[in-house]
Design a protein around this motif. Structure first.
Motif, PDB file in Angstrom:
ATOM      1  N   GLY A 157       4.767   2.851  -5.401  1.00 34.58           N
ATOM      2  CA  GLY A 157       5.102   1.691  -4.577  1.00 34.58           C
ATOM      3  C   GLY A 157       6.527   1.253  -4.804  1.00 34.58           C
ATOM      4  O   GLY A 157       7.371   2.030  -5.269  1.00 34.58           O
ATOM      5  N   PHE A 183       4.212  -3.917  -4.843  1.00 35.83           N
ATOM      6  CA  PHE A 183       3.150  -3.495  -3.936  1.00 35.83           C
ATOM      7  C   PHE A 183       3.016  -1.985  -4.099  1.00 35.83           C
ATOM      8  O   PHE A 183       3.986  -1.252  -3.929  1.00 35.83           O
ATOM      9  CB  PHE A 183       3.479  -3.852  -2.485  1.00 35.83           C
ATOM     10  CG  PHE A 183       3.412  -5.320  -2.224  1.00 35.83           C
ATOM     11  CD1 PHE A 183       2.191  -5.933  -1.975  1.00 35.83           C
ATOM     12  CD2 PHE A 183       4.558  -6.105  -2.244  1.00 35.83           C
ATOM     13  CE1 PHE A 183       2.119  -7.302  -1.735  1.00 35.83           C
ATOM     14  CE2 PHE A 183       4.488  -7.461  -2.012  1.00 35.83           C
ATOM     15  CZ  PHE A 183       3.268  -8.064  -1.765  1.00 35.83           C
ATOM     16  N   SER A 207       0.186   1.659  -4.216  1.00 34.25           N
ATOM     17  CA  SER A 207      -1.042   2.336  -3.834  1.00 34.25           C
ATOM     18  C   SER A 207      -1.529   3.099  -5.060  1.00 34.25           C
ATOM     19  O   SER A 207      -0.757   3.812  -5.701  1.00 34.25           O
ATOM     20  CB  SER A 207      -0.750   3.301  -2.683  1.00 34.25           C
ATOM     21  OG  SER A 207      -1.921   3.963  -2.310  1.00 34.25           O
ATOM     22  N   LYS A 255      -8.305   5.745  -2.845  1.00 37.63           N
ATOM     23  CA  LYS A 255      -6.980   5.142  -2.728  1.00 37.63           C
ATOM     24  C   LYS A 255      -7.147   3.655  -2.439  1.00 37.63           C
ATOM     25  O   LYS A 255      -7.819   3.294  -1.469  1.00 37.63           O
ATOM     26  CB  LYS A 255      -6.191   5.826  -1.618  1.00 37.63           C
ATOM     27  CG  LYS A 255      -4.734   5.508  -1.609  1.00 37.63           C
ATOM     28  CD  LYS A 255      -4.007   6.416  -0.631  1.00 37.63           C
ATOM     29  CE  LYS A 255      -2.521   6.256  -0.773  1.00 37.63           C
ATOM     30  NZ  LYS A 255      -1.789   7.202   0.044  1.00 37.63           N
ATOM     31  N   ASN A 256      -6.547   2.813  -3.290  1.00 39.90           N
ATOM     32  CA  ASN A 256      -6.629   1.358  -3.117  1.00 39.90           C
ATOM     33  C   ASN A 256      -5.239   0.742  -3.178  1.00 39.90           C
ATOM     34  O   ASN A 256      -4.402   1.172  -3.968  1.00 39.90           O
ATOM     35  CB  ASN A 256      -7.473   0.729  -4.228  1.00 39.90           C
ATOM     36  CG  ASN A 256      -8.946   0.947  -4.028  1.00 39.90           C
ATOM     37  OD1 ASN A 256      -9.413   1.171  -2.922  1.00 39.90           O
ATOM     38  ND2 ASN A 256      -9.684   0.880  -5.118  1.00 39.90           N
ATOM     39  N   PRO A 257      -5.011  -0.299  -2.387  1.00 33.27           N
ATOM     40  CA  PRO A 257      -3.751  -1.028  -2.512  1.00 33.27           C
ATOM     41  C   PRO A 257      -3.808  -1.957  -3.726  1.00 33.27           C
ATOM     42  O   PRO A 257      -4.885  -2.438  -4.104  1.00 33.27           O
ATOM     43  CB  PRO A 257      -3.682  -1.838  -1.211  1.00 33.27           C
ATOM     44  CG  PRO A 257      -5.114  -2.065  -0.851  1.00 33.27           C
ATOM     45  CD  PRO A 257      -5.844  -0.841  -1.315  1.00 33.27           C
ATOM     46  N   ILE A 306      -9.067  -7.121   1.174  1.00 27.43           N
ATOM     47  CA  ILE A 306      -8.707  -5.769   1.585  1.00 27.43           C
ATOM     48  C   ILE A 306      -9.553  -5.392   2.795  1.00 27.43           C
ATOM     49  O   ILE A 306     -10.742  -5.689   2.851  1.00 27.43           O
ATOM     50  CB  ILE A 306      -8.944  -4.777   0.431  1.00 27.43           C
ATOM     51  CG1 ILE A 306      -8.000  -5.090  -0.726  1.00 27.43           C
ATOM     52  CG2 ILE A 306      -8.750  -3.337   0.900  1.00 27.43           C
ATOM     53  CD1 ILE A 306      -8.222  -4.230  -1.952  1.00 27.43           C
ATOM     54  N   HIS A 347      -5.999  -1.528   2.994  1.00 30.18           N
ATOM     55  CA  HIS A 347      -4.756  -2.277   2.808  1.00 30.18           C
ATOM     56  C   HIS A 347      -5.087  -3.755   2.745  1.00 30.18           C
ATOM     57  O   HIS A 347      -6.165  -4.206   3.124  1.00 30.18           O
ATOM     58  CB  HIS A 347      -3.751  -1.969   3.925  1.00 30.18           C
ATOM     59  CG  HIS A 347      -4.298  -2.192   5.298  1.00 30.18           C
ATOM     60  ND1 HIS A 347      -4.267  -3.396   5.927  1.00 30.18           N
ATOM     61  CD2 HIS A 347      -4.928  -1.346   6.155  1.00 30.18           C
ATOM     62  CE1 HIS A 347      -4.837  -3.295   7.111  1.00 30.18           C
ATOM     63  NE2 HIS A 347      -5.251  -2.061   7.274  1.00 30.18           N
TER      64      HIS A 347
END
Length: 158
Positions: free
Chosen positions: A83, A91, A93, A107-109, A126, A134
């Motif tokens: 990020g 921010f 990922s 995959k998570n933000p 999210i 996202h």
């Protein structure tokens, strides 16, 4: 007819030269992206949970690193984080595998607020759009009522 051939040759040379210049600019930008400016390691402890985070800051401002999440009564999550900072907030990922099962990745933000030597993992709404998760636009990310506050630690190679 001879002048037309020379004119075409001239335009071809100009076109090839501009492509060559564009390639050298891309090579310079790629080298800047590879150059690491700093390496920082963090650890967060909450009850029986332990999270280890290592981030590399590159010359172009990009952040990449690794994170391991050992959360009580859950399989261990191991993965990579990528990020960039926007002001004092990172921010990123988080792409990870869970437990020993490496065939499926998730995959998570994530959002981390930097306060001094501390990184605070934010909690926000999210949503999933077309299979990608996202943060919901316009919804605030909470950095006050959170579980995980990372403190800076010395980096140790495993």
């Amino acid at each position: 007819m001879k002048n037309l051939g020379l004119l075409c040759l001239l335009f071809t040379c100009i076109g090839l030269q501009s492509c060559k210049n564009n390639k050298s600019e891309k090579i310079i930008k790629a080298k800047e992206a590879v150059e690491i400016v700093s390496v920082q390691c963090y650890k967060a402890l909450y009850e029986e949970d332990t999270l280890d985070l290592k981030i590399n800051t590159f010359k172009n401002g990009e952040i990449k690193g690794n994170m391991e999440m050992a959360i009580a009564n859950m399989p261990k999550k191991v993965g990579e984080i990528a990020g960039e900072f926007h002001g004092d907030t990172l921010f990123a990922s988080y792409t990870f595998t869970q437990g020993g099962y490496t065939e499926k990745t998730y995959k998570n933000p994530m959002a981390f607020l930097k306060r001094g030597d501390e990184l605070i993992l934010g909690d926000g709404k999210i949503q999933i759009t077309l299979g990608a998760s996202h943060f919901v636009k316009g919804e605030p990310i909470d950095f006050e009522r959170v579980k995980y506050k990372f403190t800076a630690v010395d980096c140790v190679d495993k």
